[in-house]
Design a protein around this motif. Structure first.
Motif, short mmCIF file in Angstrom:
data_model
loop_
_atom_site.label_atom_id
_atom_site.label_comp_id
_atom_site.label_asym_id
_atom_site.label_seq_id
_atom_site.Cartn_x
_atom_site.Cartn_y
_atom_site.Cartn_z
N LYS A 171 0.93 -1.32 -0.15
CA LYS A 171 0.14 -0.40 0.36
C LYS A 171 0.75 1.62 -0.11
N CYS B 292 0.94 3.49 -3.40
CA CYS B 292 0.38 5.09 -3.02
C CYS B 292 1.00 6.10 -3.17
N CYS C 233 0.23 6.32 4.38
CA CYS C 233 -0.57 6.20 2.71
C CYS C 233 -1.60 5.42 3.24
N LEU D 36 -4.30 6.50 1.00
CA LEU D 36 -5.30 5.20 0.22
C LEU D 36 -7.06 4.75 0.40
N GLU D 37 -6.69 4.97 0.86
CA GLU D 37 -8.26 4.27 1.83
C GLU D 37 -9.14 4.98 1.53
N THR D 38 -8.84 6.07 1.86
CA THR D 38 -9.67 7.36 2.46
C THR D 38 -10.36 8.61 1.76
N LEU E 28 -8.04 9.84 -0.74
CA LEU E 28 -7.51 9.63 -2.20
C LEU E 28 -9.38 8.87 -2.61
N LEU E 29 -10.00 8.49 -2.21
CA LEU E 29 -11.00 7.65 -2.05
C LEU E 29 -12.42 9.82 -2.62
N ILE F 177 -10.68 4.34 -7.75
CA ILE F 177 -11.36 4.83 -6.51
C ILE F 177 -11.56 2.70 -6.60
N SER G 72 -8.68 2.31 -4.24
CA SER G 72 -9.04 2.24 -3.32
C SER G 72 -9.93 1.69 -2.16
N ASN G 73 -10.65 1.64 -2.67
CA ASN G 73 -12.39 0.21 -2.04
C ASN G 73 -11.45 -0.80 -1.95
N LYS H 95 -9.45 -0.63 1.57
CA LYS H 95 -10.47 -0.77 2.24
C LYS H 95 -11.01 -2.27 2.59
#
Length: 717
Positions: free
Chosen positions: A241, A245, A340, A344-346, A348-349, A369, A372-373, A376
């Motif tokens: 990740k 990222c 990161c 990446l998870e939140t 950037l989404l 997205i 990213s999801n 997550k």
């Protein structure tokens, strides 16, 4: 140590390594080992670190740490249960010759498997023969190479014939199968232990075969059960990740010397004969490079930096990411691994869809997205095999869509590794038991240096003060009704209490609260730390977001609000109740106060508050959210739901023994009969395959001095 057998519930969901396919098949193959539930299952972690801090960069010490998986979910990854098995001294790392240092540990592990050791069980006051087995290794990708012996330095899909979108060649091959332990041994039949190939002559990729890629036969194959393991070496999600990222952020922001959209990538496109609009153009003494569709303009870079600079998180959710942002130079520098993870998870989404122009946003934003999801959902504490199978399919599609847009240079090995992560989770369970975060923190503890601390379990609230509440005079019918109801209710409950039909506690509550109350600036409940809005305004964290869930079966919606005050009511008999006073957002679903965008993300309009005379809610009903301002529409804020850091969504245990003593190390966990987690994994639309313009004419092209280019590598004809 027997929790994995006695207390764990096998309901088909993956919450612990004991739920995994790898664990269960190991038990089937080695029945004599699994028969004794006190036998120990271990994970072996290794990494190099500098024990002298950042002032010395030449020293590398390698601890070898063993993790115990018999323990409950909330205990097994705690540092107090780690075992430091080896400490390989520096100043240089052992490299591929690490097996020399592993020999005494492997001998002990063989003894623990084949013979066992007499051990005293204090809970039963008896001796028993304890055995142990290592299920897998936990390591970053370079360490993967030196532990497994597989050289890491060096898919059939629906776009296999779309040569113009990729590298100009059709892909008609099959994806490689995963090697079993026996397959690996057959490839290593000509290699003996401790034969190293550091000086092996380099060969071209198309001349290599699988046998040529092995550097050695790992010493772990001396363990009799090693070849039977489904997953011997884990891919570390933490470092993957971090690298993914960094590549995305640096390329979007055109970070100098780090972006993957550079002169070489444009020359690659020309050499491969694809994406003509991005080929370098000779302009006298310069080469002209067009801006790609994913490139952010100066204003968009500034908006993104401002977005990261302003965002606030709940206590313990993240470090202060704003410290990595340079607004003046429009740079994001030095994010740590967990930064990161959050980016990446939140973030950037939430940001990417609002940064790019409408005409390219869908094509560029959607696969990012989905990526990213994917991470997550992968990092959830509870996983299901069905979800993981869907994720494995979707991540392949998302990476192919990114490959149609980003340059070939962008797709290093780290961008490829997500393909394997869902499959590994199906085999071995949640990634929290197999990544480097707890190990890295343990290494920091070893050198008594912690760079950033988070305290999600704090017990002291700030700014306690007392004040008197005077009963207001009755001025209208509504107030008279409330007063009359209270008097009636007190009288009714008193009568029932005299008849011994209700409890003493209900009788005390019916008499109403005392006039003296206590107000707090903060409160810890349901695993969350809440702070009043006025307190958080002066802090770099955001802990004032409140969610009260509605009952979907009755059509009641969720309510989102901002915490204004925290009041503790005192009643007779020592009873206390904590109330939250909130400013609620308008939950009108006509698009005025709340909406859900095309990616399934919830937004609330901060300019529309709910006009209500019911601002209070019980603290026990409240969950925590935080709000992130939308770049495209600043009056709308994204709602991000959080989960308590040390809560575990567990099913009801098989048995309840009221005589069991409470373990001091046991942490509270949520019991839920259902999965209890929405994966939030957005799928890609198959019909959206139109080729878009791959350059941005609204961003000026870059000029590269010809003196900086080796013209022997450039064919401008």
């Amino acid at each position: 140590m027997t929790w994995h057998h006695d207390k764990r519930v096998d309901d088909g969901l993956l919450r612990h390594p004991a739920d995994s396919k790898a664990w269960k098949i190991f038990d089937e193959i080695h029945e004599s080992f699994s028969f004794e539930k006190r036998n120990v299952r271990l994970g072996l972690a290794s990494d190099g670190f500098n024990p002298y801090g950042n002032m010395s960069t030449t020293h590398s010490t390698w601890p070898i740490v063993l993790v115990q998986y018999n323990l409950p979910s909330w205990m097994c990854m705690k540092q107090s249960y780690f075992m430091l098995a080896l400490l390989i001294p520096g100043p240089k790392g052992p490299g591929i010759k690490i097996d020399i240092y592993f020999q005494p540990l492997i001998d002990e592990l063989k003894k623990l498997w084949e013979v066992g050791v007499t051990t005293f069980d204090s809970s039963r006051n008896q001796n028993f023969n304890m055995r142990a087995a290592v299920l897998w290794t936990i390591n970053d990708f370079p360490t993967y190479r030196i532990l497994s012996g597989w050289n890491t330095t060096g898919a059939l899909h629906r776009w296999r014939l779309e040569s113009k979108k990729f590298d100009g060649k059709k892909e008609i091959g099959l994806s490689p199968k995963q090697l079993s332990g026996d397959d690996v041994l057959s490839q290593l039949c000509d290699l003996e232990f401790l034969i190293f190939r550091n000086g092996a002559k380099k060969r071209k990729h198309d001349e290599l075969n699988e046998k040529d890629n092995w550097l050695k036969k790992s010493i772990f194959f001396k363990l009799p059960y090693w070849r039977t393991l489904f997953l011997r070496n884990n891919l570390d999600v933490m470092h993957i990740k971090k690298n993914v990222c960094d590549s995305i952020i640096e390329t979007l922001m055109s970070t100098k010397k780090k972006t993957k959209d550079n002169l070489n990538s444009h020359l690659d496109l020309k050499a491969m004969g694809i994406r003509e609009e991005l080929h370098p153009i000779s302009c006298g003494e310069y080469l002209k490079l067009s801006s790609a569709c994913y490139t952010l303009s100066v204003n968009e870079q500034r908006d993104f930096c401002g977005f990261l600079k302003e965002v606030k998180f709940p206590d313990g959710y993240s470090s202060n990411i704003a410290r990595c942002v340079n607004l003046k130079d429009r740079k994001i520098s030095g994010p740590k691994s967990h930064d990161c993870h959050i980016l990446l998870e939140t973030l950037l989404l939430l940001a990417i869809d609002g940064l790019l122009p409408e005409e390219v946003s869908a094509k560029v934003s959607k696969p990012l997205i989905v990526l990213s999801n994917f991470f997550k959902a992968l990092c959830s504490k509870v996983l299901s095999v069905d979800d993981l199978e869907k994720m494995e399919s979707q991540i392949s599609i998302a990476l192919c869509q990114l490959e149609m847009i980003f340059p070939p240079l962008f797709f290093d090995v780290m961008m490829h590794l997500p393909i394997h992560l869902a499959g590994e989770a199906m085999i071995a369970g949640p990634v929290q038991y197999r990544w480097m975060y707890p190990i890295e923190r343990y290494l920091q503890t070893l050198k008594n240096y912690v760079r950033n601390s988070a305290y999600p379990e704090g017990s002291i609230v700030e700014g306690e003060h007392k004040y008197m509440i005077q009963q207001a005079s009755v001025k209208n019918v509504e107030n008279r009704h409330k007063k009359q109801f209270r008097e009636w209710f007190e009288s009714h409950i008193t009568q029932l209490y005299d008849e011994r039909k209700v409890s003493k506690q209900l009788f005390d509550l019916a008499r109403g609260p005392l006039e003296k109350v206590v107000c707090y600036n903060g409160h810890i409940g349901n695993g969350f730390r809440f702070q009043k809005n006025e307190v958080d305004c002066s802090r770099r964290t955001q802990s004032y977001g409140v969610l009260v869930k509605g009952d979907a079966s009755t059509g009641n919606c969720d309510y989102y609000g901002v915490l204004i005050d925290i009041i503790e009511l005192h009643y007779m008999g020592g009873n206390k109740i904590v109330m939250f006073k909130c400013e609620w957002r308008d939950v009108d679903h006509c698009g005025r106060g709340i909406m859900v965008d095309k990616y399934g993300r919830t937004l609330v309009n901060v300019t529309h508050s709910l006009k209500s005379n019911e601002p209070f809610v019980l603290a026990c009903q409240a969950e925590q959210v935080f709000y992130v301002k939308s770049i495209r529409n600043p009056q709308w804020h994204f709602v991000i739901k959080t989960e308590p850091r040390n809560y575990y969504n567990m099913s009801s245990p098989k048995e309840e023994n009221d005589n069991d003593e409470e373990d001091d190390d046991q942490e509270p966990y949520q019991q839920n009969d259902s999965h209890g987690h929405q994966m939030g994994f957005t799928s890609t639309d198959d019909q959206d395959d139109a080729i878009i313009s791959l350059d941005r004419v609204d961003i000026p092209s870059r000029l590269v001095d010809m003196d900086d280019v080796d013209m022997n590598d450039v064919d401008m004809n």
